[in-house]
Design an enzyme around this catalytic site. Structure first.
Site, mmCIF file in Angstrom:
data_model
loop_
_atom_site.group_PDB
_atom_site.id
_atom_site.type_symbol
_atom_site.label_atom_id
_atom_site.label_comp_id
_atom_site.label_asym_id
_atom_site.label_seq_id
_atom_site.Cartn_x
_atom_site.Cartn_y
_atom_site.Cartn_z
ATOM 1 N N ASN A 54 -19.668 17.345 -1.721
ATOM 2 C CA ASN A 54 -19.591 18.325 -2.810
ATOM 3 C C ASN A 54 -20.334 19.601 -2.459
ATOM 4 O O ASN A 54 -21.163 19.617 -1.538
ATOM 5 C CB ASN A 54 -20.226 17.774 -4.094
ATOM 6 C CG ASN A 54 -19.443 16.654 -4.725
ATOM 7 O OD1 ASN A 54 -18.250 16.502 -4.504
ATOM 8 N ND2 ASN A 54 -20.135 15.834 -5.506
ATOM 9 N N ASP B 7 -30.249 9.213 -3.183
ATOM 10 C CA ASP B 7 -29.434 9.309 -1.972
ATOM 11 C C ASP B 7 -30.315 9.342 -0.731
ATOM 12 O O ASP B 7 -29.981 8.751 0.304
ATOM 13 C CB ASP B 7 -28.559 10.560 -2.020
ATOM 14 C CG ASP B 7 -27.517 10.492 -3.115
ATOM 15 O OD1 ASP B 7 -27.110 9.377 -3.480
ATOM 16 O OD2 ASP B 7 -27.104 11.560 -3.602
#
Length: 300
Positions: A9, A247
């Site tokens: 993204n 993450d």
């Protein structure tokens, strides 16, 4: 080699004094863009941890694509398996409050074009590692888990974001990584027995034989194996921005395991990395280098 199959993204980040209530407008005092996506974030984290990393995913043929891939390219992540599609590059709209907490809306775009065929063509091999998340089609995630098992690769599945329909294939992953909210929801879907979260984690590990890792924010991380529970504390910090911390944890955990660390050592390294990621704004720009993680671990 760690193969990450997942989302890519461009993050659009606005800073506000506090997060708005439903229907409320609040003034912002800063705006920036940064590469993001759970898959790309985890790929960069694993690479900054020192692992050889290959990214499998998709971007659009638009102006956002190059920026979304820029930090991966700079870090030396293999991007040969990232394809271009007619769909736009995925985007995430992020509001960050003054206390470091955030609200995020994700538009998948090209991430929705990552197919089971892409996963099966990723060249997974015995002894390799594959890291997955839920920001690409679940059919692709399941195909990748099956491909990893067939190839003899070690698979790690980060269950974010939560999808009830994913509960049926969690058992395919060698390591399941969830935050506490996600695990509680999956525990309900899987009808895990137990009086509390710890009991339900034990039930999952004994029922499936898989290793389960549940992140607890400031309380650290709890892991369940058939041998029992393992708790690793988190360093005490004052967060600036928690975007991307999970993450970072996942990427560093995969890198530690691929390096040959035992689970407890890999968890400690990943917990320190995740904490450091909270000290800078943004997702990928905040992911620490291995030397920074090693320096903090020495002081703890």
């Amino acid at each position: 080699m760690i193969t990450i199959i997942g989302s890519i993204n461009l993050d659009l980040i606005a800073r506000v004094e506090r997060l708005p209530a439903p229907g409320e407008t609040v003034p912002g005092h800063g705006f920036s863009t940064a590469p993001g996506g759970k898959g790309a974030n985890q790929a960069l984290a694993a690479r900054r941890a020192g692992a050889a990393v290959r990214m499998v995913g998709a971007v659009g043929k638009d102006a956002f694509a190059a920026e979304a891939l820029s930090l991966l390219a700079d870090a030396g992540v293999d991007l040969a398996y990232v394809k271009e599609t007619a769909a736009p590059t995925g985007t995430a709209m992020i509001l960050v409050g003054g206390d470091g907490e955030n609200m995020i809306a994700v538009v998948p775009g090209a991430n929705g074009e990552v197919s089971p065929q892409d996963a099966e063509a990723a060249g997974l091999r015995e002894g390799g590692f594959v890291l997955l998340q839920h920001e690409i089609p679940l059919s692709t995630v399941e195909a990748a888990l099956n491909a990893a098992r067939s190839a003899g690769a070690v698979s790690l599945l980060n269950t974010a974001p939560f999808h009830a329909e994913a509960a049926g294939f969690l058992v395919l992953a060698d390591y399941v990584i969830a935050n506490e909210t996600e695990f509680d929801l999956y525990a309900t879907e899987l009808a895990l027995e137990g009086a509390n979260r710890e009991d339900k984690m034990r039930a999952f590990a004994h029922r499936t034989g898989r290793r389960l890792v549940v992140t607890l924010g400031a309380k650290g991380v709890l892991a369940a194996t058939k041998q029992g529970l393992l708790h690793v504390p988190a360093p005490s910090i004052t967060p600036v921005d928690t975007v991307g911390a999970g993450d970072t944890f996942c990427g560093y955990l995969a890198a530690g395991l691929a390096e040959g660390l035992e689970l407890e050592a890999a968890l400690r390294q990943a917990a320190v990395a995740g904490a450091l990621a909270c000290l800078k704004p943004g997702a990928q720009p905040a992911i620490p280098l291995r030397v920074e993680v090693d320096e903090l671990m020495v002081r703890l």
